[in-house]
Design a protein around this motif. Structure first.
Motif, PDB file in Angstrom:
ATOM      1  N   MET A  17       0.823  -1.207   0.000  1.00  0.00           N
ATOM      2  CA  MET A  17       0.000   0.000   0.000  1.00  0.00           C
ATOM      3  C   MET A  17       0.862   1.265   0.000  1.00  0.00           C
ATOM      4  O   MET A  17       0.473   2.287  -0.569  1.00  0.00           O
ATOM      5  N   VAL A  18       2.033   1.203   0.622  1.00  0.00           N
ATOM      6  CA  VAL A  18       2.930   2.361   0.654  1.00  0.00           C
ATOM      7  C   VAL A  18       3.673   2.500  -0.671  1.00  0.00           C
ATOM      8  O   VAL A  18       3.708   3.583  -1.280  1.00  0.00           O
ATOM      9  N   ILE A  19       4.261   1.413  -1.133  1.00  0.00           N
ATOM     10  CA  ILE A  19       5.119   1.475  -2.315  1.00  0.00           C
ATOM     11  C   ILE A  19       4.307   1.757  -3.580  1.00  0.00           C
ATOM     12  O   ILE A  19       4.714   2.565  -4.427  1.00  0.00           O
ATOM     13  N   GLU A  20       3.161   1.121  -3.729  1.00  0.00           N
ATOM     14  CA  GLU A  20       2.370   1.319  -4.950  1.00  0.00           C
ATOM     15  C   GLU A  20       1.473   2.546  -4.864  1.00  0.00           C
ATOM     16  O   GLU A  20       1.454   3.377  -5.783  1.00  0.00           O
ATOM     17  N   ASN A  21       0.740   2.688  -3.758  1.00  0.00           N
ATOM     18  CA  ASN A  21      -0.253   3.758  -3.677  1.00  0.00           C
ATOM     19  C   ASN A  21       0.359   5.122  -3.388  1.00  0.00           C
ATOM     20  O   ASN A  21      -0.188   6.151  -3.803  1.00  0.00           O
ATOM     21  N   MET A  22       1.483   5.146  -2.669  1.00  0.00           N
ATOM     22  CA  MET A  22       2.075   6.422  -2.275  1.00  0.00           C
ATOM     23  C   MET A  22       3.286   6.794  -3.132  1.00  0.00           C
ATOM     24  O   MET A  22       3.415   7.933  -3.566  1.00  0.00           O
ATOM     25  N   TYR A  23       4.181   5.817  -3.362  1.00  0.00           N
ATOM     26  CA  TYR A  23       5.381   6.106  -4.144  1.00  0.00           C
ATOM     27  C   TYR A  23       5.214   5.817  -5.634  1.00  0.00           C
ATOM     28  O   TYR A  23       5.980   6.326  -6.453  1.00  0.00           O
ATOM     29  N   GLY A  24       4.263   4.962  -5.976  1.00  0.00           N
ATOM     30  CA  GLY A  24       4.005   4.690  -7.381  1.00  0.00           C
ATOM     31  C   GLY A  24       4.910   3.659  -8.024  1.00  0.00           C
ATOM     32  O   GLY A  24       4.995   3.584  -9.251  1.00  0.00           O
ATOM     33  N   TYR A  25       5.594   2.829  -7.208  1.00  0.00           N
ATOM     34  CA  TYR A  25       6.446   1.771  -7.747  1.00  0.00           C
ATOM     35  C   TYR A  25       5.689   0.445  -7.788  1.00  0.00           C
ATOM     36  O   TYR A  25       4.750   0.220  -7.021  1.00  0.00           O
ATOM     37  N   ASP A  26       6.138  -0.441  -8.655  1.00  0.00           N
ATOM     38  CA  ASP A  26       5.543  -1.767  -8.786  1.00  0.00           C
ATOM     39  C   ASP A  26       6.055  -2.668  -7.664  1.00  0.00           C
ATOM     40  O   ASP A  26       7.262  -2.805  -7.473  1.00  0.00           O
ATOM     41  N   PHE A  27       5.142  -3.291  -6.931  1.00  0.00           N
ATOM     42  CA  PHE A  27       5.494  -4.154  -5.808  1.00  0.00           C
ATOM     43  C   PHE A  27       5.292  -5.629  -6.162  1.00  0.00           C
ATOM     44  O   PHE A  27       5.186  -6.480  -5.297  1.00  0.00           O
ATOM     45  N   ALA A  28       5.275  -5.936  -7.461  1.00  0.00           N
ATOM     46  CA  ALA A  28       4.875  -7.275  -7.904  1.00  0.00           C
ATOM     47  C   ALA A  28       5.894  -8.351  -7.556  1.00  0.00           C
ATOM     48  O   ALA A  28       5.528  -9.507  -7.340  1.00  0.00           O
ATOM     49  N   ARG A  29       7.193  -8.025  -7.518  1.00  0.00           N
ATOM     50  CA  ARG A  29       8.227  -9.042  -7.301  1.00  0.00           C
ATOM     51  C   ARG A  29       9.155  -8.619  -6.161  1.00  0.00           C
ATOM     52  O   ARG A  29      10.341  -8.337  -6.379  1.00  0.00           O
TER      53      ARG A  29
END
Length: 303
Positions: free
Chosen positions: A101-113
């Motif tokens: 939730m922090v990395i994708e929703n706030m920073y906009g990076y892909d957290f897939a792997r």
């Protein structure tokens, strides 16, 4: 027993002065270490460089700096500069993935792997914090550089590792793990055996296992648990911590908070060490007499 304490995140223009004063108090009272979180307030490494350069005689660490928002080369450079500012054998760099939730929703990076990300991140970070050059091309991280920070001392690295893959990676490549919301049963049955086996297979020294938990000496344990449930509520909904609570049989963060009389708290802290932790870091979540009693007990446990 090695006992540390978490620093508070202070607000306002005097935040660094207040942090320095708090670190000085922790050193004067005899704590082995002080740790600072890195969320959305002051940058943890910068703040520790300021405070740590003014307060000697206590180890310091980050718990933890998220990896995704900064390149491992930049983080290694900052960590080695901070270590230069505070002096040798004091800084531990704690790093972690943070949360989706922090990395994708706030920073906009892909957290897939996340596991691949951390594996490749360490391929770059570890040589650089050891003062070595690195040439690496991965799917998520690449680097071809050597730092010239005038600091010959290596910076120990701990990973906020909870799952099996992360623990094995931490054991093989780093100095250990820094835990949060993880109880003694889980440390004994899952954390310690997994990371220790990985370190042994890789020919590395026994890993550090730093366990941070809420702690409070009080004559009102029920009230303390109610407070812990409110203060630490968010962690019960984050998947990585929720998985550790389920392993422990804990309904929520309040069940992991160490509260009670001096004797009761001391016994539970000793249980954490008996489970395999090498250091305990207390998060004191109240003020006044209870906080004073808690701090005294923690420093008394060192002897």
């Amino acid at each position: 027993m090695r006992i540390g304490i978490m620093l508070n995140e202070h607000a306002g223009p005097d935040s660094l002065r207040l942090l320095t004063d708090e670190l000085r108090r922790n050193a004067d009272e005899g704590f082995d270490s002080s740790w600072l979180t890195h969320v959305f307030g002051v940058d943890a490494l910068t703040a520790l460089a300021v405070a740590g350069s003014r307060v000697p005689d206590i180890a310091i660490g980050t718990a933890v700096v998220p990896t995704y928002p900064r390149h491992p080369g930049a983080l290694a450079q900052q960590a080695r500069t901070t270590a230069l500012a505070v002096g040798p054998d004091r800084l531990t760099l704690g790093i972690g993935l943070s949360h989706q939730m922090v990395i994708e929703n706030m920073y906009g990076y892909d957290f897939a792997r996340p596991v691949r990300h951390l594996r490749e991140y360490l391929e770059v970070l570890m040589p650089l914090v050891d003062g070595q050059p690195v040439s690496f091309s991965g799917e998520t991280v690449s680097a071809n550089l050597q730092l010239s920070v005038p600091n010959d001392d290596r910076v120990p690295v701990l990973v906020a590792a909870l799952g099996e893959q992360m623990l094995r990676l931490a054991g093989k490549r780093t100095d250990g793990t820094v835990l949060w919301m993880t109880g003694p049963t889980t440390i004994r049955d899952h954390i310690a055996p997994t990371i220790t086996a990985a370190a042994t297979e890789a020919g590395r020294p026994a890993p550090r296992i730093v366990c941070a938990l809420p702690v409070l000496v009080t004559d009102d344990p029920d009230g303390a648990r109610e407070r812990a449930a409110k203060v630490f509520k968010i962690y019960g909904s984050l998947p990585s911590y929720r998985a550790m609570m389920d392993r422990e049989g804990a309904a929520g963060p309040a069940d992991l908070a160490i509260v009670g009389t001096e004797d009761q708290v001391a016994e539970r802290v000793r249980t954490v060490f008996a489970a395999g932790a090498t250091e305990f870091v207390g998060i004191v979540f109240a003020d006044g007499d209870d906080a004073t009693r808690t701090r005294k007990l923690l420093t008394d446990l060192k002897s």
